[in-house]
Each structure stands twice: as C-alpha cells, then as structure tokens.
Write an enzyme that holds these catalytic residues in place. Structure first.
Site, PDB file in Angstrom:
ATOM      1  N   TRP A 104       0.809  -1.222   0.000  1.00 43.16           N
ATOM      2  CA  TRP A 104       0.000   0.000   0.000  1.00 43.16           C
ATOM      3  C   TRP A 104       0.845   1.276   0.000  1.00 43.16           C
ATOM      4  O   TRP A 104       0.308   2.363  -0.181  1.00 43.16           O
ATOM      5  CB  TRP A 104      -0.930   0.017   1.223  1.00 43.16           C
ATOM      6  CG  TRP A 104      -0.208  -0.291   2.503  1.00 43.16           C
ATOM      7  CD1 TRP A 104      -0.124  -1.519   3.109  1.00 43.16           C
ATOM      8  CD2 TRP A 104       0.581   0.597   3.296  1.00 43.16           C
ATOM      9  NE1 TRP A 104       0.675  -1.440   4.223  1.00 43.16           N
ATOM     10  CE2 TRP A 104       1.120  -0.146   4.365  1.00 43.16           C
ATOM     11  CE3 TRP A 104       0.896   1.955   3.211  1.00 43.16           C
ATOM     12  CZ2 TRP A 104       1.945   0.404   5.337  1.00 43.16           C
ATOM     13  CZ3 TRP A 104       1.723   2.511   4.175  1.00 43.16           C
ATOM     14  CH2 TRP A 104       2.234   1.739   5.226  1.00 43.16           C
ATOM     15  N   ASN A 105       2.153   1.165   0.259  1.00 43.61           N
ATOM     16  CA  ASN A 105       2.883   2.410   0.519  1.00 43.61           C
ATOM     17  C   ASN A 105       3.207   3.224  -0.740  1.00 43.61           C
ATOM     18  O   ASN A 105       3.321   4.453  -0.659  1.00 43.61           O
ATOM     19  CB  ASN A 105       4.117   2.176   1.393  1.00 43.61           C
ATOM     20  CG  ASN A 105       5.126   1.243   0.796  1.00 43.61           C
ATOM     21  OD1 ASN A 105       4.835   0.555  -0.175  1.00 43.61           O
ATOM     22  ND2 ASN A 105       6.303   1.207   1.360  1.00 43.61           N
ATOM     23  N   LYS A 156      -2.224  -8.250  -8.018  1.00 45.65           N
ATOM     24  CA  LYS A 156      -3.091  -8.184  -6.834  1.00 45.65           C
ATOM     25  C   LYS A 156      -2.551  -7.035  -5.974  1.00 45.65           C
ATOM     26  O   LYS A 156      -1.557  -7.173  -5.275  1.00 45.65           O
ATOM     27  CB  LYS A 156      -3.053  -9.502  -6.063  1.00 45.65           C
ATOM     28  CG  LYS A 156      -4.001  -9.526  -4.891  1.00 45.65           C
ATOM     29  CD  LYS A 156      -3.196  -9.582  -3.599  1.00 45.65           C
ATOM     30  CE  LYS A 156      -4.021  -9.284  -2.390  1.00 45.65           C
ATOM     31  NZ  LYS A 156      -4.163  -7.847  -2.122  1.00 45.65           N
ATOM     32  N   ALA A 194      -2.567  -4.121  -2.890  1.00 41.42           N
ATOM     33  CA  ALA A 194      -2.955  -4.135  -1.479  1.00 41.42           C
ATOM     34  C   ALA A 194      -4.428  -3.738  -1.353  1.00 41.42           C
ATOM     35  O   ALA A 194      -4.897  -2.830  -2.053  1.00 41.42           O
ATOM     36  CB  ALA A 194      -2.087  -3.161  -0.691  1.00 41.42           C
ATOM     37  N   SER A 195      -5.145  -4.372  -0.441  1.00 42.12           N
ATOM     38  CA  SER A 195      -6.588  -4.108  -0.314  1.00 42.12           C
ATOM     39  C   SER A 195      -6.860  -2.684   0.168  1.00 42.12           C
ATOM     40  O   SER A 195      -7.930  -2.139  -0.096  1.00 42.12           O
ATOM     41  CB  SER A 195      -7.218  -5.113   0.649  1.00 42.12           C
ATOM     42  OG  SER A 195      -7.069  -6.405   0.123  1.00 42.12           O
ATOM     43  N   GLU A 218      10.892  -8.142  -3.105  1.00 40.22           N
ATOM     44  CA  GLU A 218      11.302  -6.832  -2.578  1.00 40.22           C
ATOM     45  C   GLU A 218      10.694  -6.738  -1.189  1.00 40.22           C
ATOM     46  O   GLU A 218       9.506  -6.443  -1.039  1.00 40.22           O
ATOM     47  CB  GLU A 218      10.775  -5.704  -3.477  1.00 40.22           C
ATOM     48  CG  GLU A 218      11.330  -5.710  -4.902  1.00 40.22           C
ATOM     49  CD  GLU A 218      12.759  -5.207  -4.983  1.00 40.22           C
ATOM     50  OE1 GLU A 218      13.274  -4.688  -3.969  1.00 40.22           O
ATOM     51  OE2 GLU A 218      13.368  -5.354  -6.045  1.00 40.22           O
ATOM     52  N   LEU A 219      11.493  -7.000  -0.175  1.00 39.10           N
ATOM     53  CA  LEU A 219      10.935  -7.200   1.168  1.00 39.10           C
ATOM     54  C   LEU A 219      11.310  -6.065   2.128  1.00 39.10           C
ATOM     55  O   LEU A 219      11.724  -4.989   1.697  1.00 39.10           O
ATOM     56  CB  LEU A 219      11.389  -8.572   1.684  1.00 39.10           C
ATOM     57  CG  LEU A 219      11.124  -9.729   0.699  1.00 39.10           C
ATOM     58  CD1 LEU A 219      11.666 -11.044   1.227  1.00 39.10           C
ATOM     59  CD2 LEU A 219       9.639  -9.860   0.382  1.00 39.10           C
ATOM     60  N   CYS A 272      10.113   1.436   2.494  1.00 37.91           N
ATOM     61  CA  CYS A 272      11.000   0.313   2.807  1.00 37.91           C
ATOM     62  C   CYS A 272      12.451   0.756   2.885  1.00 37.91           C
ATOM     63  O   CYS A 272      13.270   0.084   3.496  1.00 37.91           O
ATOM     64  CB  CYS A 272      10.840  -0.783   1.763  1.00 37.91           C
ATOM     65  SG  CYS A 272      11.087  -0.173   0.108  1.00 37.91           S
ATOM     66  N   GLU A 329      11.612  -2.421  11.696  1.00 41.07           N
ATOM     67  CA  GLU A 329      11.176  -1.304  10.845  1.00 41.07           C
ATOM     68  C   GLU A 329      10.091  -0.514  11.577  1.00 41.07           C
ATOM     69  O   GLU A 329       9.045  -1.080  11.916  1.00 41.07           O
ATOM     70  CB  GLU A 329      10.520  -1.913   9.599  1.00 41.07           C
ATOM     71  CG  GLU A 329      11.194  -1.676   8.312  1.00 41.07           C
ATOM     72  CD  GLU A 329      10.399  -2.276   7.152  1.00 41.07           C
ATOM     73  OE1 GLU A 329       9.689  -3.284   7.306  1.00 41.07           O
ATOM     74  OE2 GLU A 329      10.525  -1.713   6.059  1.00 41.07           O
TER      75      GLU A 329
HETATM   76  P1  NAP Z   1       2.297  -7.097   3.508  1.00 35.70           P
HETATM   77  O1  NAP Z   1       1.389  -7.216   4.655  1.00 35.70           O
HETATM   78  O2  NAP Z   1       3.298  -8.153   3.283  1.00 35.70           O
HETATM   79  O3  NAP Z   1       1.331  -6.930   2.233  1.00 35.70           O
HETATM   80  C1  NAP Z   1       1.835  -6.746   0.945  1.00 35.70           C
HETATM   81  C2  NAP Z   1       0.901  -7.393  -0.051  1.00 35.70           C
HETATM   82  O4  NAP Z   1       0.829  -8.782   0.209  1.00 35.70           O
HETATM   83  C3  NAP Z   1      -0.522  -6.865  -0.013  1.00 35.70           C
HETATM   84  O5  NAP Z   1      -1.038  -6.845  -1.329  1.00 35.70           O
HETATM   85  C4  NAP Z   1      -1.234  -7.918   0.811  1.00 35.70           C
HETATM   86  O6  NAP Z   1      -2.618  -8.015   0.534  1.00 35.70           O
HETATM   87  C5  NAP Z   1      -0.534  -9.158   0.318  1.00 35.70           C
HETATM   88  N1  NAP Z   1      -0.643 -10.304   1.211  1.00 35.70           N
HETATM   89  C6  NAP Z   1      -0.808 -10.324   2.554  1.00 35.70           C
HETATM   90  N2  NAP Z   1      -0.888 -11.609   2.979  1.00 35.70           N
HETATM   91  C7  NAP Z   1      -0.787 -12.404   1.900  1.00 35.70           C
HETATM   92  C8  NAP Z   1      -0.809 -13.813   1.689  1.00 35.70           C
HETATM   93  N3  NAP Z   1      -0.932 -14.678   2.700  1.00 35.70           N
HETATM   94  N4  NAP Z   1      -0.686 -14.270   0.422  1.00 35.70           N
HETATM   95  C9  NAP Z   1      -0.545 -13.422  -0.607  1.00 35.70           C
HETATM   96  N5  NAP Z   1      -0.529 -12.076  -0.479  1.00 35.70           N
HETATM   97  C10 NAP Z   1      -0.630 -11.576   0.770  1.00 35.70           C
HETATM   98  O7  NAP Z   1       3.131  -5.751   3.537  1.00 35.70           O
HETATM   99  P2  NAP Z   1       2.603  -4.278   3.778  1.00 35.70           P
HETATM  100  O8  NAP Z   1       2.429  -4.097   5.243  1.00 35.70           O
HETATM  101  O9  NAP Z   1       1.491  -3.952   2.887  1.00 35.70           O
HETATM  102  O10 NAP Z   1       3.861  -3.413   3.248  1.00 35.70           O
HETATM  103  C11 NAP Z   1       4.860  -2.995   4.058  1.00 35.70           C
HETATM  104  C12 NAP Z   1       6.094  -3.866   3.891  1.00 35.70           C
HETATM  105  O11 NAP Z   1       6.504  -3.855   2.535  1.00 35.70           O
HETATM  106  C13 NAP Z   1       7.258  -3.324   4.681  1.00 35.70           C
HETATM  107  O12 NAP Z   1       7.949  -4.385   5.306  1.00 35.70           O
HETATM  108  C14 NAP Z   1       8.125  -2.693   3.606  1.00 35.70           C
HETATM  109  O13 NAP Z   1       9.486  -2.603   3.947  1.00 35.70           O
HETATM  110  C15 NAP Z   1       7.891  -3.583   2.450  1.00 35.70           C
HETATM  111  N6  NAP Z   1       8.209  -2.904   1.189  1.00 35.70           N
HETATM  112  C16 NAP Z   1       9.324  -3.300   0.513  1.00 35.70           C
HETATM  113  C17 NAP Z   1       9.678  -2.654  -0.659  1.00 35.70           C
HETATM  114  C18 NAP Z   1      10.906  -3.072  -1.419  1.00 35.70           C
HETATM  115  O14 NAP Z   1      11.044  -2.640  -2.565  1.00 35.70           O
HETATM  116  N7  NAP Z   1      11.790  -3.878  -0.871  1.00 35.70           N
HETATM  117  C19 NAP Z   1       8.891  -1.610  -1.143  1.00 35.70           C
HETATM  118  C20 NAP Z   1       7.761  -1.227  -0.430  1.00 35.70           C
HETATM  119  C21 NAP Z   1       7.428  -1.899   0.735  1.00 35.70           C
HETATM  120  P3  NAP Z   1      -3.720  -7.314   1.462  1.00 35.70           P
HETATM  121  O15 NAP Z   1      -3.461  -5.866   1.378  1.00 35.70           O
HETATM  122  O16 NAP Z   1      -4.999  -7.705   0.804  1.00 35.70           O
HETATM  123  O17 NAP Z   1      -3.551  -7.850   2.831  1.00 35.70           O
END
Ligand code: NAP
Length: 487
Positions: free
Chosen positions: A163-164, A187, A189-190, A262-263, A296, A390
């Site tokens: 979502w960010n 897919k 983020a919701s 990309e975590l 991130c 983080e």
């Molecule tokens: P997240 O909870 O992992 O969610 C990311 C995506 O994964 C969303 O679309 C989410 O869907 C989906 N998701 C959640 N559970 C899932 C499952 N069991 N199976 C498949 N998909 C699933 O992360 P976030 O909180 O949105 O984002 C923040 C994180 O992203 C931070 O750790 C940040 O550092 C990292 N990030 C990394 C980068 C990079 O380039 N390395 C860039 C940006 C962000 P829903 O929204 O529907 O739950």
C-alpha cells in the site's frame, strides 16, 4: 471538503473504479461481496472493490495463459509503442493519479506527484528497454557448431504489491513484464487498490490486449494460494513484508517459479564527523520522513558520530519541528496520516520504548489517531526496538557512535539489507563504507536514491532480484541456449 467533494477531485471518472479487471472486462464479484476503500485522512469511503471468488481469480490466470503466445510473439518494438502510449496517458492524467494516490494512501500531494512521475518512469524505461533484450553468440569450442543464447519471456507472471507506493510498486513490475512479452495479473494491497485499477483503465485505452494485464482484488490468502500453486504461473514478483515474502517463496517451491522479492528493510544512516551539516540534515529529512516514514528504504536508524552529534541534533530538531502535519490533499502538507491503527500502534511502541530506555524527546511525540507528528528522540540506546524493527512511521531516533568500525558494526547488525546511507566529505570514508555495508543499495550524501534507471533491490532478508534499469527486464526473461551442430 467532505468525502464526496474529496472523491470528486478525480476529474476523469473512469479512473475511479469499483470493479476488478479480468480478461479485458470490468467485473464484480459473483457473490456480490465487496470491501470498502477508505481515505486514511477522513476515514470516509472512496470506493469499494470486489471480494472475488476463487473461480474468478482462476479465470484471470487462464486468460493470461491464453493471451501469452500472441503477446510474446508481438515484436518488442510494437509492445514498446503500446507502453509509450500508456506513458502519455499517465502523464495526461497526472493530476488525477496524484490525487487518487493521496486519497487512498494519505501521502502529501507533492509526494504523490513524485510517485506518479517515478511510476511513469518505469513505463518509459521499459517502453525503450524491451527492444534491447539482446542475446549472445558464443564462440564454438569445436568446429561445425554454432552456439547462441537468446532471451525469451518467462510466461504468465503475477505481481503482489503493498500500500505504501500504490502505483510505482506496480509499474516497476508491470512495465518490464509486458515489455519482455510476459502477461501479468496484479493483486494490489486491499487498502490501496485504486491506482492499480486506474492503471488497468489506461492500459486498456493504450491498447494492451485483453488478458495481457488483469487486476484481481479480494482475499490475499485465497489469491496468493491460486497464484503460488498454479503450474501456469511461471513468475511471482512480490513487494511487501519479509514475513509474507517467505511464505510465498515456500509456496512457490513445488512449482519452481521465478521469484522477485522486494521485502522489508531496516536502513542505517551513518553521519560521520566530517559530514557537511546541511547535506546530512537534508539527507536525513528525506530518508526518514518521505511518505510519513512508510518507506521500505526509510532511514530507520540514524547513527551520528560523537563530534557532530550535538550540532546535528540542533539543526535537525528545528527542521523536524517546522514540518506541517495535515490533509495530504493540501499542497503544503509534509506529513499526512499513517495508513491504519496498526501502524500507529507500532510507532507509539517504538517511541515509548526509546524514551523509557533513556532517549530524550526533542520534537513531536504522541499524536491523535492516524495523525502522528514528525518526532525526534536523541540519545537513543544502541539496542532500542527502533534499531531492530522497521518503524514505518515518522519517528527519528538518533544514536551516537565513536569510530568508523563502530558505525559499520552497528549498520550491519541486522538480518536486513535493503538500503543504507552514508554522509561524509571524506573520499576514503565514502568508499570504505560503500564497500563494507551489507545492503543492496547505498546512498552517499543523499536520502533520495530511487530512480527507474538504477537497479533497486536488497540482500539478506530484504529480498532477491532487481527492479528498474535493464536488470529489471531480465527478471522477466529466460535465457535459452541453443547448440547447433553439423553446420
Ligand atoms: P504485507 O502485509 O506483506 O502486504 C503486501 C501485499 O501482500 C498486499 O497486497 C497484501 O494483501 C498481500 N498479502 C498479505 N498476505 C498475503 C498472503 N498470505 N498471500 C498473498 N498475499 C498476501 O506488507 P505491507 O504491510 O502492505 O507493506 C509494508 C512492507 O513492505 C514493509 O515491510 C516494507 O518494507 C515492504 N516494502 C518493501 C519494498 C521493497 O522494494 N523492498 C517496497 C515497499 C514496501 P492485502 O493488502 O490484501 O492484505
């Protein structure tokens, strides 16, 4: 402005969608269920998205498989022309896109404009780069043979995005995938699906054929299961938390998919005694507070050498205190709302723990609801929670260090390795630190390193693979070796 007036700031109405996009059609859920998409600043409803059924997600995968052969055979320059047309459309609707991102994510409009330009940049890069996926002729080791390697698209690809950065995190997957000749199902983020759906609208207008790009919405677990278990899907590109990334990698193992991950990050910023003060403060401001700290590559841990510590704290404190918190739709806002209550809880926990451990609160503090002020805590303990996890919010903790070796030891004391930052005027310190820090990216005397022209990605628990530049294209290409004999 009430919510309907805020929503009405999107002037080109087809950009504000409430359906998923599958095989060239806008579809609602066959069970009639939907999820509201809300504005983090007001809590009001912007739109809703379908809670799709499994069969509908499978239909998107099947459509991508049907569309793949023709798209893969379309000359790369023709695919590039469609991406170029899409780029023009994104630029035409730049204002609407920026407002849409601010509405669903909350970020300040000036930053949303930055995201649109950054996101569009990937479309521009890959509109050009797709036609440059050159192969190799290999000198034959024996007479009568011709050896070569050519690049071919990986196949049906899927993207799961956070979502960010609702637009840019998708275009940096979508654009290289389509340029390479892959088809893609996204897919988003919701909490922030609307930018992805707007992209689908413009992709359709640009001439992307049905099935080549679909956007599905709904239960993350169900969609993730279909994506990861499908033998049709040959590539998964994920941006999000390390926790979910690891689960997805494990789920992809039985079908041995190509992966880009990309975590999460935990970026250190090292400010050495010989740093230029103004440069270091500018770098820290942007690396810490961009996107309300929800990035991130945000500087999560700011280490300052003892000789410059007090001067740095004073100047940084004035800059932090001068930031304007408020409605992202106002052009002079610096800090908008956090995305949700869980984000607020995490920032508050890190703040309380840093202060309880001896940190001095110099600016900000606890805010109200999602509106959290930019906050500065100095004299933070080296093992504080905010150095280990983080924070993902507008909290800057300053930690003192003695020597170069101390700084590197502290910087590398993490399982993550996405970005890192170094501020110094010493050529030697800059070179040594760029070499010694374990991270995929290093910013020197700057807090703003992201560009579509450079390879973005991490090491260790921060992921595998690169996005952006020619390397981002290779993530969607297989190298096929051909050995011809008898010639
Ligand atoms: P997240 O909870 O992992 O969610 C990311 C995506 O994964 C969303 O679309 C989410 O869907 C989906 N998701 C959640 N559970 C899932 C499952 N069991 N199976 C498949 N998909 C699933 O992360 P976030 O909180 O949105 O984002 C923040 C994180 O992203 C931070 O750790 C940040 O550092 C990292 N990030 C990394 C980068 C990079 O380039 N390395 C860039 C940006 C962000 P829903 O929204 O529907 O739950």
């Amino acid at each position: 402005m009430d919510q309907s007036q805020r929503n009405a700031t999107i002037t080109y109405k087809p950009l504000l969608r409430s359906s998923a996009y599958i095989d060239g059609k806008w579809v609602d859920s066959t069970n009639g269920k939907s999820i509201d998409v809300t504005d983090p600043f007001t809590g009001g409803r912007i739109s809703s998205i379908p809670l799709l059924e499994a069969a509908q997600v499978q239909a998107a995968v099947d459509a991508a498989a049907r569309a793949f052969p023709a798209w893969a055979r379309t000359p790369a320059r023709e695919r590039g022309k469609i991406l170029r047309k899409l780029l023009d459309l994104i630029i035409l609707h730049r204002d609407d896109f920026a407002r849409l991102i601010t509405l669903e994510n909350g970020k300040p409009l000036k930053e949303a404009y930055g995201e649109v330009d950054y996101g569009a940049g990937f479309v521009e890069v890959y509109a050009e780069e797709g036609a440059r996926s050159l192969g190799e002729i290999i000198p034959a080791p024996v007479p009568g043979r011709k050896l070569f390697a050519e690049k071919e698209p990986v196949g049906v690809s899927v993207a799961i995005t956070p979502w960010n950065f609702p637009l840019a995190m998708l275009t940096r997957k979508f654009a290289p995938a389509l340029a390479a000749g892959c088809t893609m199902i996204a897919k988003p983020a919701s909490q922030t699906p609307l930018a992805a759906l707007a992209l689908a609208q413009l992709a359709e207008e640009a001439g992307v054929p049905p099935g080549v790009f679909s956007v599905v919405t709904g239960s993350a677990g169900m969609i993730g299961d279909i994506f990861t278990s499908s033998p049709i899907v040959r590539k998964l590109s994920f941006t999000g938390s390390t926790e979910i990334g690891i689960k997805l990698m494990a789920a992809c193992a039985p079908t041995v998919k190509r992966l880009s991950m990309e975590l999460g990050g935990n970026a250190p910023m090292l400010i050495f005694d010989d740093a230029d003060l103004g440069t270091a403060v500018d770098a820290a401001m942007i690396a810490k507070f961009r996107n309300c700290g929800q990035s991130c590559i945000a500087a999560n841990r700011i280490y300052v050498q003892k000789g410059i510590y007090d001067t740095f704290v004073n100047t940084f404190q004035q800059r932090v205190a001068a930031m304007k918190v408020g409605d992202g739709l106002e052009m002079d806002t610096d800090i908008g709302p956090l995305i949700d209550e869980a984000a607020v809880a995490k920032v508050t926990e890190h703040l309380d723990e840093a202060v309880a451990g001896g940190g001095k609160l110099l600016a900000g503090g606890r805010g109200e609801g999602r509106m959290q002020p930019p906050t500065l805590v100095s004299h933070v303990a080296q093992d504080a929670l905010l150095t280990r996890e983080e924070t993902f919010g507008p909290l800057a903790g300053l930690i003192a260090f003695d020597s170069y070796d101390d700084a590197i030891r502290l910087a590398n004391n993490t399982p993550f390795g996405l970005a890192s930052y170094v501020c110094s005027t010493s050529y030697e310190t800059i070179n040594r630190a760029s070499r010694d820090i374990e991270s995929g990216m290093v910013g020197v005397n700057t807090g703003l390193i992201s560009t579509p022209y450079a390879p973005f990605g991490g090491v260790k628990l921060s992921g595998i693979g690169k996005e952006g530049s020619k390397h981002g294209l290779d993530e969607y290409l297989n190298l096929k070796y051909v050995c011809q004999s008898g010639i």
